[in-house]
Design an enzyme around this catalytic site. Structure first.
Site, mmCIF file in Angstrom:
data_model
loop_
_atom_site.group_PDB
_atom_site.id
_atom_site.type_symbol
_atom_site.label_atom_id
_atom_site.label_comp_id
_atom_site.label_asym_id
_atom_site.label_seq_id
_atom_site.Cartn_x
_atom_site.Cartn_y
_atom_site.Cartn_z
ATOM 1 N N THR A 1 0.841 -1.203 0.000
ATOM 2 C CA THR A 1 0.000 0.000 0.000
ATOM 3 C C THR A 1 0.875 1.251 0.000
ATOM 4 O O THR A 1 0.641 2.188 -0.778
ATOM 5 C CB THR A 1 -0.939 -0.013 1.228
ATOM 6 O OG1 THR A 1 -1.759 -1.179 1.148
ATOM 7 C CG2 THR A 1 -1.804 1.230 1.280
ATOM 8 N N ASN B 1 -5.635 -9.003 -8.087
ATOM 9 C CA ASN B 1 -5.722 -9.746 -6.838
ATOM 10 C C ASN B 1 -7.028 -10.508 -6.664
ATOM 11 O O ASN B 1 -7.099 -11.424 -5.867
ATOM 12 C CB ASN B 1 -5.530 -8.795 -5.643
ATOM 13 C CG ASN B 1 -6.402 -7.571 -5.747
ATOM 14 O OD1 ASN B 1 -6.318 -6.829 -6.716
ATOM 15 N ND2 ASN B 1 -7.255 -7.349 -4.766
ATOM 16 N N SER C 1 5.172 -6.397 -2.167
ATOM 17 C CA SER C 1 4.880 -6.503 -0.734
ATOM 18 C C SER C 1 5.469 -7.796 -0.186
ATOM 19 O O SER C 1 5.331 -8.858 -0.805
ATOM 20 C CB SER C 1 3.362 -6.501 -0.555
ATOM 21 O OG SER C 1 3.034 -6.791 0.778
ATOM 22 N N GLY C 2 6.094 -7.719 1.009
ATOM 23 C CA GLY C 2 6.768 -8.893 1.577
ATOM 24 C C GLY C 2 5.825 -10.006 1.994
ATOM 25 O O GLY C 2 6.123 -11.185 1.799
ATOM 26 N N HIS C 3 4.649 -9.646 2.564
ATOM 27 C CA HIS C 3 3.846 -10.702 3.199
ATOM 28 C C HIS C 3 3.114 -11.606 2.216
ATOM 29 O O HIS C 3 2.508 -12.584 2.613
ATOM 30 C CB HIS C 3 2.891 -10.113 4.248
ATOM 31 C CG HIS C 3 1.714 -9.370 3.720
ATOM 32 N ND1 HIS C 3 0.451 -9.904 3.717
ATOM 33 C CD2 HIS C 3 1.592 -8.129 3.191
ATOM 34 C CE1 HIS C 3 -0.400 -9.017 3.219
ATOM 35 N NE2 HIS C 3 0.273 -7.935 2.891
ATOM 36 N N THR D 1 13.534 5.634 10.588
ATOM 37 C CA THR D 1 14.544 4.585 10.804
ATOM 38 C C THR D 1 14.118 3.324 10.065
ATOM 39 O O THR D 1 12.980 2.872 10.193
ATOM 40 C CB THR D 1 14.706 4.313 12.320
ATOM 41 O OG1 THR D 1 15.064 5.548 12.941
ATOM 42 C CG2 THR D 1 15.774 3.260 12.579
ATOM 43 N N CYS E 1 -9.594 -6.981 1.537
ATOM 44 C CA CYS E 1 -10.146 -5.692 1.944
ATOM 45 C C CYS E 1 -11.655 -5.664 1.717
ATOM 46 O O CYS E 1 -12.379 -5.007 2.434
ATOM 47 C CB CYS E 1 -9.527 -4.552 1.129
ATOM 48 S SG CYS E 1 -7.841 -4.878 0.700
HETATM 49 N N1 PLP Z 1 -1.807 -4.286 -4.339
HETATM 50 C C1 PLP Z 1 -2.339 -5.491 -4.528
HETATM 51 C C2 PLP Z 1 -2.600 -5.971 -5.916
HETATM 52 C C3 PLP Z 1 -2.666 -6.309 -3.422
HETATM 53 O O1 PLP Z 1 -3.211 -7.493 -3.632
HETATM 54 C C4 PLP Z 1 -2.396 -5.820 -2.118
HETATM 55 C C5 PLP Z 1 -2.766 -6.604 -0.931
HETATM 56 O O2 PLP Z 1 -3.650 -7.419 -0.943
HETATM 57 C C6 PLP Z 1 -1.805 -4.553 -1.986
HETATM 58 C C7 PLP Z 1 -1.526 -3.812 -3.118
HETATM 59 C C8 PLP Z 1 -1.489 -3.983 -0.636
HETATM 60 O O3 PLP Z 1 -0.321 -4.569 -0.093
HETATM 61 P P1 PLP Z 1 -0.043 -4.516 1.477
HETATM 62 O O4 PLP Z 1 -0.990 -5.479 2.114
HETATM 63 O O5 PLP Z 1 1.384 -4.951 1.618
HETATM 64 O O6 PLP Z 1 -0.235 -3.125 1.933
#
Ligand code: PLP
Length: 381
Positions: A70, A149, A197-199, A235, A323
């Site tokens: 994000t 997504n 994104s790492g997770h 930091t 979301c």
């Molecule tokens: N962009 C896409 C296509 C995603 O699927 C997601 C998370 O589901 C994000 C951005 C947001 O990433 P983060 O959860 O690391 O903020």
């Protein structure tokens, strides 16, 4: 329990935890400190940056560590739009993640940008000619996600980026879902900025990367001590950066092998569900889709009820984006694909990691078929 919600998040990998551990314990320094403890942390951060740059085929100075996807999207969009004097017009696809769409809405409301959202085909693809037609003298930036997504459709990023390059318009792609499954060579993709994104890759939540060409002017979002060459103060999350770099290297090394196996599992699952449930609809593109995402609509059945039934059967999944889960409004992405609002309310997304087995996918396929039938009132059990 079979976890089929990897597009929402993934478990932290053991190798990643092991790489992070020293940076949370013995090597806990602040990379800006001028002593040996700080210098050691700075070396670890530099190592993570070079590792990421190697995987993305870019310069270390093109890598900005962020708190996740994000923030990377926000920094790319606001950062480039507000720093570029060219004009006040931005082009995006209609099926971007809220991290992009809400940021564009902010740029429109607060800074007076004009936003063009490109329609997509029924399969979720952006048309190259439509993009060409949308670009104007005023276009400051174009952002089109690499893979969606909710339905997993993969965009032809090299071709779309080339259209923008011809006009010297910066091109950003949200590669949050693509990372780990699709090529990430920024030179071959022809992109100027890219979010990861790492997770989603086996690193913890709260770490991400924005690749952004260092020659592109970028207005920072976070002001302060000037870390990340002034592009992102605060930091640095050294352990998070090393975690992300380690996870990225691992998924990149394993990508070819993982993708082939996952495509087989995906197509098995799709066929089993389409053959097992009358009227089931595959959402997104049948072939140009992520290897680890299968997404459907089941007209006449409530998506929420299917999720509950599936969880009772031991399979956790999602209706679409994390979301949007729990939201009563139909998904904007599915509406953009031309689905009726009632049909869009019946969505199911199954997504997995490379660790998911054939047996788990086979069990999940049976559970989906029986759960949907139970919800539709036909009941096979
Ligand atoms: N962009 C896409 C296509 C995603 O699927 C997601 C998370 O589901 C994000 C951005 C947001 O990433 P983060 O959860 O690391 O903020």
């Amino acid at each position: 329990m079979i976890y089929l919600d990897a597009a929402a998040t993934t478990e932290v990998r053991r190798e990643v935890l092991e790489a992070m551990w020293p940076l949370l314990t013995a090597d806990y320094g602040n990379p800006s400190s001028h002593h040996t403890v700080g210098e050691s942390a700075a070396r670890a951060l530099g190592y993570a940056r070079r590792l990421v740059a190697g995987e993305l085929n870019c310069k270390p100075n093109d890598v900005v560590f962020t708190s996740g996807g994000t923030e990377a999207d926000n920094l790319a969009l606001k950062g480039i739009a507000l720093a570029t004097p060219r004009g006040k017009h931005i082009v995006a696809s209609a099926i971007e993640h809220p991290a992009v769409l809400d940021t564009l809405d902010y740029l429109k409301r607060v800074h007076g940008f004009r936003i063009t959202l490109l329609p997509v085909t029924e399969a979720g693809l952006v048309d190259e000619e439509a993009l060409r037609g949308a670009l104007t003298e005023d276009t400051t930036l174009c952002t089109i996600m690499y893979a969606n997504n909710e339905v997993g459709t993969v965009q032809p990023i090299p071709a779309l980026a080339a259209v923008c390059r011809e006009r010297r318009i910066p091109f950003h792609t949200d590669a949050v879902q693509a990372a780990g499954w699709l090529p990430l060579d920024t030179a071959k993709l022809g992109v100027d900025a890219m979010s990861i994104s790492g997770h989603k890759l086996g690193a913890p939540k709260g770490c991400g990367v924005l690749f952004v060409r260092s020659r592109l002017p970028l207005e920072p979002l976070i002001h302060g001590g000037g870390q990340e060459r002034g592009k992102r103060s605060g930091t640095e999350n050294v352990a998070g950066a090393v975690a992300l770099a380690t996870a990225l290297r691992l998924v990149q090394e394993e990508r070819a092998a993982n993708s082939a196996g996952s495509v087989t599992r995906r197509d098995y699952l799709i066929n089993a569900v389409l053959n097992g449930v009358d009227g089931a609809i595959l959402t997104g593109h049948p072939a140009q889709r992520l290897p680890n995402v299968a997404s459907f609509c089941f007209p006449g059945a409530s998506g929420e009820a299917i999720l509950l039934e599936l969880e009772r059967a031991g399979v956790v999944s999602s209706s679409g984006s994390a979301c949007a889960a729990g939201a009563s409004e139909p998904s904007e992405v599915l509406l953009a694909l031309g689905l009726d609002p009632e049909v869009a309310q019946t969505a199911l997304r199954l997504s997995w990691t490379a660790a998911t087995t054939d047996a788990e996918i086979a069990l999940a396929a049976r559970a989906v078929v029986s759960s949907v039938k139970a919800v539709q009132g036909i009941g096979t059990r």
